[in-house]
Structure formats: structure tokens, C-alpha cells
Write an enzyme that holds these catalytic residues in place. Structure first.
Site, PDB file in Angstrom:
ATOM      1  N   ASP A   1       0.875  -1.163   0.000  1.00 24.66           N
ATOM      2  CA  ASP A   1       0.000   0.000   0.000  1.00 24.66           C
ATOM      3  C   ASP A   1       0.920   1.223   0.000  1.00 24.66           C
ATOM      4  O   ASP A   1       2.105   1.136   0.353  1.00 24.66           O
ATOM      5  CB  ASP A   1      -0.971   0.009   1.192  1.00 24.66           C
ATOM      6  CG  ASP A   1      -2.165   0.935   0.918  1.00 24.66           C
ATOM      7  OD1 ASP A   1      -2.075   1.763  -0.006  1.00 24.66           O
ATOM      8  OD2 ASP A   1      -3.191   0.829   1.625  1.00 24.66           O
TER       9      ASP A   1
HETATM   10  C1  BGC Z   1      -4.957   3.313  -0.106  1.00 26.18           C
HETATM   11  C2  BGC Z   1      -5.030   2.324  -1.247  1.00 26.18           C
HETATM   12  C3  BGC Z   1      -4.822   3.047  -2.547  1.00 26.18           C
HETATM   13  C4  BGC Z   1      -3.483   3.760  -2.500  1.00 26.18           C
HETATM   14  C5  BGC Z   1      -3.122   4.504  -3.749  1.00 26.18           C
HETATM   15  C6  BGC Z   1      -3.716   4.168  -0.156  1.00 26.18           C
HETATM   16  O1  BGC Z   1      -3.774   5.200   0.753  1.00 26.18           O
HETATM   17  O2  BGC Z   1      -5.023   2.632   1.117  1.00 26.18           O
HETATM   18  O3  BGC Z   1      -6.260   1.670  -1.232  1.00 26.18           O
HETATM   19  O4  BGC Z   1      -4.892   2.154  -3.609  1.00 26.18           O
HETATM   20  O5  BGC Z   1      -3.501   4.705  -1.438  1.00 26.18           O
HETATM   21  O6  BGC Z   1      -3.914   5.619  -3.907  1.00 26.18           O
END
Ligand code: BGC
Length: 738
Positions: A266
Site C-alpha cells: 500500500d
Molecule cells: C490506499 C489504497 C490506494 C493507494 C493509492 C492508499 O492510501 O489505502 O487503497 O490504492 O492509497 O492511492
């Protein structure tokens, strides 16, 4: 000049190979060859620096390929409800492109509420086409974290509280996405069930709950959906961050499930180079969010899997075995996506996609309560419709965090209704309350400003005036995508509705009893006025076509057929996590309720929910026959079939979601009273009857035995229960396992 004859022979061979090679495609580029061979060939040609480059980001959403070898970059996009707008290379801010406005599909809560696997496939195919057209080869979605508490701010991005249902819905979504040569990146693995302290909280959960509740959807995504990528979550499990978690990634995901795909962190979820090397992570993203204005000139070089890793290789501290493994998996991803010559071109912002979104929205809307058949609105007998509430005019495709979209258009509920009703009735609108007037989010600006300086008293007075002499009042309320509502990064603070909506509703019912509450949310809310409000509709976040879908259901063009995929508890303490005071925790949160999540807890405590899991009404009625089994006893290698007749006893066509629950009447370990193990959505014309058949094997009877670390189906007595919801039980049949 040449040291020996051997060298001369090699050179002769080399030059003749070189001549031939002019017409020869290198193995890694030869798509007739198996992917495995192509991967090995490409790997052999790569330098260590090229490999290191490949395993971490070079911008907010991309990572390098191998330009020298013609292997393209990898481009990721959020996910999961539409293709995110283009952002700046190094920042979250929008890049300001004018050709990146997508179709916003309904939130995944709405998709799951259709209980329709074909629609999950359509959703996946359509969003995959949008991603492909925008040249993204990894879609950051779907999200399948289990709904543990109604306060989780990100529940709207997920598919509810039941592992079986989520597992069944996620598979066609993934296949649909990947049919475009775009990888689905299933998220967030695992135990990311709250936003509070999400980057640090250590989740303590027993193995039974882990395997029975929180992991099945991921396992199905990997084994049945063949997902090409998975995203680690922010939180910790067993004290280790999940993006580089020995237990989750090495032991379970790769070891037990045989996952061959890429593990992507993530954004900002990586915290340690050694763990990132050894504990199953392949690609690091988002560790520095603003590389150009602070940090070094190319902050990406400082990623845990960048220079710190290559330095360790250079000074002999670590070998290159793990690096090669990571690169192999990323190369495989490239061959399946960017280097797949057969993949289609995709399409973006099309009518076809908007129509797909509309269909999903219409089928996902849930009619929760319909006393005195207050719905559908009979336009031939309606003179004036009062529409009240901020959510009738608020854009919901924006906000909420990473799933926020720049939609090509969004039909607001008020506009959808006006369009549908036309001149057949007068529609009068009153705001009623001001929640969040923000009409700008990440560069998207709403057409209409929501600023309103009037006092709550003035707003209420206007709403009451409008409602008083209306034939029907439609109250569009609920939550929104603002912080502390349905939004990433925060959890809700209460089950109750925000912005004084309860008070306003209590006033409204005094002046007009014919009122329908349309709950725009991805979460359960409390409804202290439930007895006084005859009509209640769960309206979700429905994307581009939201207003049209809601209007179609409210006036009865579409017969509602969605059902809830999570329990609406009557009060917060009727939810296991809250009853036990285990939310949100501090540095740690213990899932003390164990396997008793959602209806499993409500059943155990005999707590009558406000609205049960699996509940949803129709404008027609269904009559269920008695369930029968094809045998009384089954053996472990056997299957058993249950049949039940369902008849449409009303006067219009409708769809019913028939649910099969299994109950283990006696077992050596505690088990839920019943668990969903089958569902079928059937469409029935007025008067029509169909037989629904469920065939299950021992997996439907099994529990995870933590001592044996295996699934076990214990011989003994079971019951198959047919329900129209988790509490609307139609009939049961007993059988036994020998
Ligand atoms: C989120 C993800 C997301 C990623 C990219 C993170 O903060 O938890 O679900 O895909 O950001 O935007």
C-alpha cells in the site's frame, strides 16, 4: 591475439549465431513460448540495477520497466470504483488533464448488494476496459476487507460482512478486469478493518477468525479468480507490518495458497528494508509522497527497496535470490499485461459503461422498509413531491480518499427525479440541513456551490413548509464522503446520522406521514425514527448514474432486488467489536469477538437487528416452498443437494435472492448458529414459480480447526436453512455427515 583454439571456436559460433539472430526473436519477446521461459530469458539479460529499479516506484503511480529490453513501465490506478484522474508525477494533486474523466461505477457495497455474480463480471470487465484505455496495467482494487464494524470509514469500498458472499462476488470482478490484460490488485491484505491508527495498529486475531472470516475472500481471489496482484495493508499482524509480513505473505499467501502474482505495498506501507526483502513484498509504492520538494532530488532512490537494498547487495550483506524472485513475478505481470499482444484496446467514458453502472446501481439499491406500500410513487396520483436533504444535491463521486473520482458526469438524485418525473408532478426541494458544503475535492469542482449560510432553524422551517402539503416526502440523507463519514483515513465516531438529520426527520414526520428516507451511505446508520417513517431505501454511493437509478426505483420503473450484505445493528453495542469494547483499540486491537462477526454475532446474542444481513424487499411478493434434501446422510466425499420452490405471488415481475445457510448442530468447537453457504438470485414473472437448487460438499460444513491448522468437517447433525434474509427463515431440513 587469441589465447587458445577454444576461444576461436566460440567466436565463430557466436558470429554465425549473430547472423541468424538478426531474424530471430529473443525468447522473452516470443509470445509462442511459455511465460515461464520468457521470464527466465528476460531475467538473464537484466543488470542488478535494472532489477532494483523495477521493484519500486518512479512516480506516484508508476514503476520502471526495462527500456533497454523494450519492457514497458507498470502503471497503477485506483480503483476500485472508477479510474482515478491523472495525478502529478510526484504528488497527489491532479495533473489537470482534460481527457481523464471516467465513468464512476457504484461503490463495491452497492455491487455486492446485487448478489449478482454476472453483474460483478460486468463491473470488472467495464472498469478493466476503462483502465486499459488509460494505459494502466494494474487496477488497485477490488477491496475485500470484511465489515467488522459500522464505524469503519472505508466499508463503502468493500463487499460486506460475509466471507462466502464476498468470495463469490470478487472472483467474477477479477476475471472481468483481467480479461482486458489489466491486473486486478486485490486489497488490502489483510485485517485492515479500520482506519483509526491504520499505519500502526497491530491486529490480534485468533486463527479461526483469520481463516474463517478475514481470509476467504483473498483466498478465492487468488485461487479461483487467479488475481495477478495483491496489495498489502497498512496495519500490523503479529507485530509486523502487513506489506512485509512473514506470516501473511510467505506462509499463507505464497506457501498455503500458491500465489504466483505480485505483492504491491500500500502507498507508504513499507517500513523496513530487510523485511521487505525477505517477507514476500515485490513492489514498493508511496513511501515518499513528495519527492521533489523535500528529501533528495530523486526520493525514490531512498525507498527501502531502492538504494538501501542495492547497497546491501553490493556489500554482500544480502544475496540476489530474493531480488530475482521479485523480478520474476513482476516480469510475469508484464507478460500478462503490457506485453500481451492479444489484449484489447479498452474504452473509456462510454455510454456502454454508464449503462453497466446504471444496471448495477438499480440492482444494488435495497428497499429496507415499505409500510402501506408507500413506494413506488404512483405518478398518476401524485401532484407534488417534496425532496429534502443535502444528499439530493451533493456529488458523491468525489471525496472519501483514494477512491475519489473525476467523473465524466454524475446525475444527482434531485436531477434524476426531475428528469424522470417531468411534468407529471411538481418537485419542490428544500435543503433541510447543511452537512458538508465543500464542493471542491482534489481539483474536481461541483457545478453548483453548496454554500448555505442559513441557520438550522431557517433550514428546518423551509423543509417543513415544503413537506407539509406534498403528496410524498423523499428525504435524501445519510452520510457523505467527508472525513469522519464514509471516508478513508478516519473512522466514523457514531452510528447515528450526522448534521442533526434525526431531529429534522422527527419534525418532518409530524407534518407529513408519507415519508421515504433514502440512506446515501456505504455503512449502517441508526434510525431512531424507524417506526414513524414508512419507506426506507438503502441508496449507497451509486456513481455516474446515481440519480437515474434512484429515480427508477422510487417511481417503480425498476423493481428493487438488492439485499443487504451487512447487518444494520439496532444499536452499536449489538455489534461484537463494540459490545466487547474492542474498537478502535490503541497500538493494538484485539478481535475478541472472533468468528462472531455481523449476523454471526447477532444470532449468538439473539440481538434483533434494525435490518438484517440478507434483507431486502421488492414491489412484488414471494412465497417459498419447503426445502428438501436429496439425501438424509452424506459422507465426506459426497455432495448433497437442497431444492426449494419460490413463487412470485404478486402482480409484477421481480427478482428474489434465495439464501442457503448451514447450521452445525453439535460441534467440538464453538460455531456460529448458521453461516451463508449458497445464494441464488432468480427473476420471476408475476405468478411464475422456479425451483432453486443448491449443491454443497463438505467445504460448506467445515470449520477451521486451529489446533490441526486445517479445515475440518465433523461428522454429526446439520441443518440446511433457507432464508430470505438472515432472520427471515423460510424452512429447514436436517441431514447428517457420516
Ligand atoms: C490506499 C489504497 C490506494 C493507494 C493509492 C492508499 O492510501 O489505502 O487503497 O490504492 O492509497 O492511492
Amino acid at each position: 591475439m587469441f589465447k587458445n583454439v577454444k576461444t576461436i571456436v566460440v567466436l565463430v559460433l557466436w558470429s554465425s549465431f549473430g547472423l541468424n539472430a538478426q531474424n530471430k526473436v529473443p525468447v522473452y519477446l516470443d509470445d509462442k513460448k511459455p511465460i515461464q521461459e520468457r521470464v527466465e530469458d528476460a531475467l538473464l539479460r537484466m543488470t542488478t540495477d535494472e532489477k532494483i529499479a523495477m521493484i519500486h516506484a518512479q512516480s506516484k503511480f508508476s514503476s520502471p520497466g526495462v527500456p533497454r529490453l523494450g519492457i514497458p513501465e507498470n502503471w497503477m490506478t485506483d480503483g476500485p470504483h472508477g479510474i482515478r484522474t491523472e495525478v502529478l508525477w510526484d504528488e497527489w494533486d491532479q495533473a489537470g488533464w482534460t481527457n481523464d474523466s471516467c465513468i464512476a461505477f457504484p461503490a463495491l457495497t452497492a455491487l455486492s448488494a446485487t448478489w449478482n455474480k454476472e453483474l460483478a463480471a460486468l463491473y470488472g470487465k467495464s472498469i478493466g476496459e476503462e483502465a486499459r484505455f488509460r494505459n494502466k496495467n494494474v487496477l488497485l482494487g477490488p477491496g475485500v476487507n470484511i465489515y467488522r464494524t459500522p464505524l469503519n470509514g472505508r466499508n463503502f469500498e468493500y463487499m460486506g460482512e460475509d466471507p462466502f458472499l464476498t468470495s463469490k462476488m470478487v472472483v467474477p470482478y477479477i476475471k472481468g478486469v483481467q480479461s482486458n490484460g489489466v491486473a486486478a490488485c486485490v486489497k488490502h491484505f489483510a485485517l485492515n478493518n479500520q482506519e483509526t491508527n491504520r499505519n500502526a495498529v497491530n491486529v490480534i486475531v485468533d486463527d479461526r477468525a483469520l481463516y474463517e472470516i478475514y481470509l476467504p475472500a483473498f483466498k478465492a481471489a487468488v485461487q479461483d479468480g487467479d488475481a495477478w496482484a495483491i496489495m498489502g495493508s497498512y496495519n500490523k499482524y503479529k507485530g509486523q507490518h502487513c506489506c512485509h509480513n512473514e506470516f501473511l505473505l510467505n506462509d499463507i499467501l505464497r506457501g498455503e495458497w500458491g500465489f504466483k502474482g505480485v505483492v504491491i505495498s500500500d502507498w507508504g506501507g513499507v517500513h523496513d528494508t530487510n523485511q521487505a526483502i525477505y517477507n514476500g513484498l515485490d513492489m514498493e509504492f508511496g513511501s515518499w509522497t513528495n519527492g521533489l520538494s523535500w528529501g533528495t532530488s530523486n526520493a525514490y532512490d531512498n525507498y527501502y527497496l531502492a538504494k538501501p537494498y542495492s547497497n546491501k547487495i553490493k556489500n554482500g550483506e544480502v544475496g540476489t535470490k530474493e531480488l530475482d524472485e521479485k523480478v520474476r513475478r513482476i516480469l510475469r505481470l508484464s507478460f500478462l499485461t503490457t506485453m500481451n499482444k492479444e489484449r484489447p484496446f479498452g474504452s473509456f467514458g462510454t455510454k456502454e459503461h454508464a449503462d453497466a453502472g446504471l444496471k448495477i446501481a438499480e440492482e444494488g439499491i435495497v428497499l429496507l422498509q415499505n409500510k402501506n406500500n408507500v413506494l413506488p410513487i404512483d405518478l398518476s396520483k401524485t401532484r407534488k413531491i417534496a425532496v429534502i436533504g443535502e444528499n439530493a444535491i451533493k456529488m458523491m463521486t468525489v471525496g472519501g480518499g483514494s477512491s475519489s473520482l473525476k467523473a465524466k458526469y454524475e446525475v444527482l438524485p434531485l436531477d434524476g427525479l426531475k428528469k424522470r418525473v417531468g411534468t407529471q408532478a411538481e418537485i419542490v426541494y428544500a435543503r433541510g440541513y447543511v452537512g458538508d458544503p465543500t464542493s471542491k475535492y482534489n481539483g474536481v469542482v461541483a457545478k453548483v456551490s453548496l454554500e448555505d449560510k442559513r441557520s438550522p432553524e431557517e433550514l428546518t422551517a423551509e423543509a417543513l413548509k415544503v413537506a407539509k402539503d406534498a403528496d410524498i416526502v423523499l428525504f435524501f440523507g445519510g452520510l457523505n464522503k467527508s472525513d469522519l463519514q464514509d471516508a478513508e483515513g478516519y473512522d466514523r465516531t457514531e452510528l447515528g446520522l450526522p448534521y442533526g438529520q434525526d431531529k429534522l426527520i422527527a419534525e418532518l414526520v409530524k407534518v407529513n406521514k408519507k415519508i421515504v428516507f433514502i440512506n446515501i451511505s456505504g455503512n449502517a446508520v441508526a434510525m431512531p425514527w424507524v417506526k414513524e417513517v414508512p419507506g426506507i431505501v438503502q441508496g449507497w454511493f451509486l456513481g455516474t448514474e446515481a440519480g437515474n437509478a434512484l429515480a427508477a426505483v422510487l417511481v417503480g420503473d425498476v423493481n428493487p432486488s438488492g439485499k443487504l450484505t451487512f447487518t444494520f445493528p439496532a444499536k452499536l453495542s449489538d455489534n461484537g467489536a463494540h459490545a466487547l469494547g474492542e474498537f478502535p483499540g490503541g497500538d493494538e486491537v484485539t478481535y475478541k469477538e472472533g468468528i462472531f462477526v455481523g449476523y454471526r454475532w447477532a444470532d449468538k446474542q439473539k440481538a434483533k437487528p434494525l435490518f438484517a444481513f440478507g434483507h431486502g424487499l421488492s414491489y412484488t411478493t414471494f412465497e417459498y416452498g419447503k426445502v428438501t434434501a436429496d439425501k438424509k446422510q452424506m459422507t465426506v466425499g459426497d455432495q448433497i443437494t437442497f431444492s426449494v420452490k419460490v413463487k412470485n405471488t404478486g402482480n409484477r415481475e421481480g427478482s428474489e435472492i434465495v439464501q442457503l445457510y448451514i447450521s452445525d448442530l453439535k460441534s467440538s468447537l464453538p460455531r456460529p448458529i448458521k453461516e451463508l453457504k449458497g445464494f441464488e438470485k432468480i427473476s420471476l414473472k408475476a405468478g411464475e414459480e422456479k425451483t432453486v437448487i443448491f449443491t454443497v460438499d463438505k467445504t460448506a460444513l467445515s470449520f477451521f480447526d486451529d489446533k490441526k491448522h486445517d479445515w475440518v468437517a465433523e461428522p454429526g447433525a446439520f441443518e440446511a436453512i433457507i432464508g430470505a434474509s438472515a432472520i427471515d427463515i423460510k424452512s429447514k431440513v436436517s441431514f447428517s455427515l457420516q
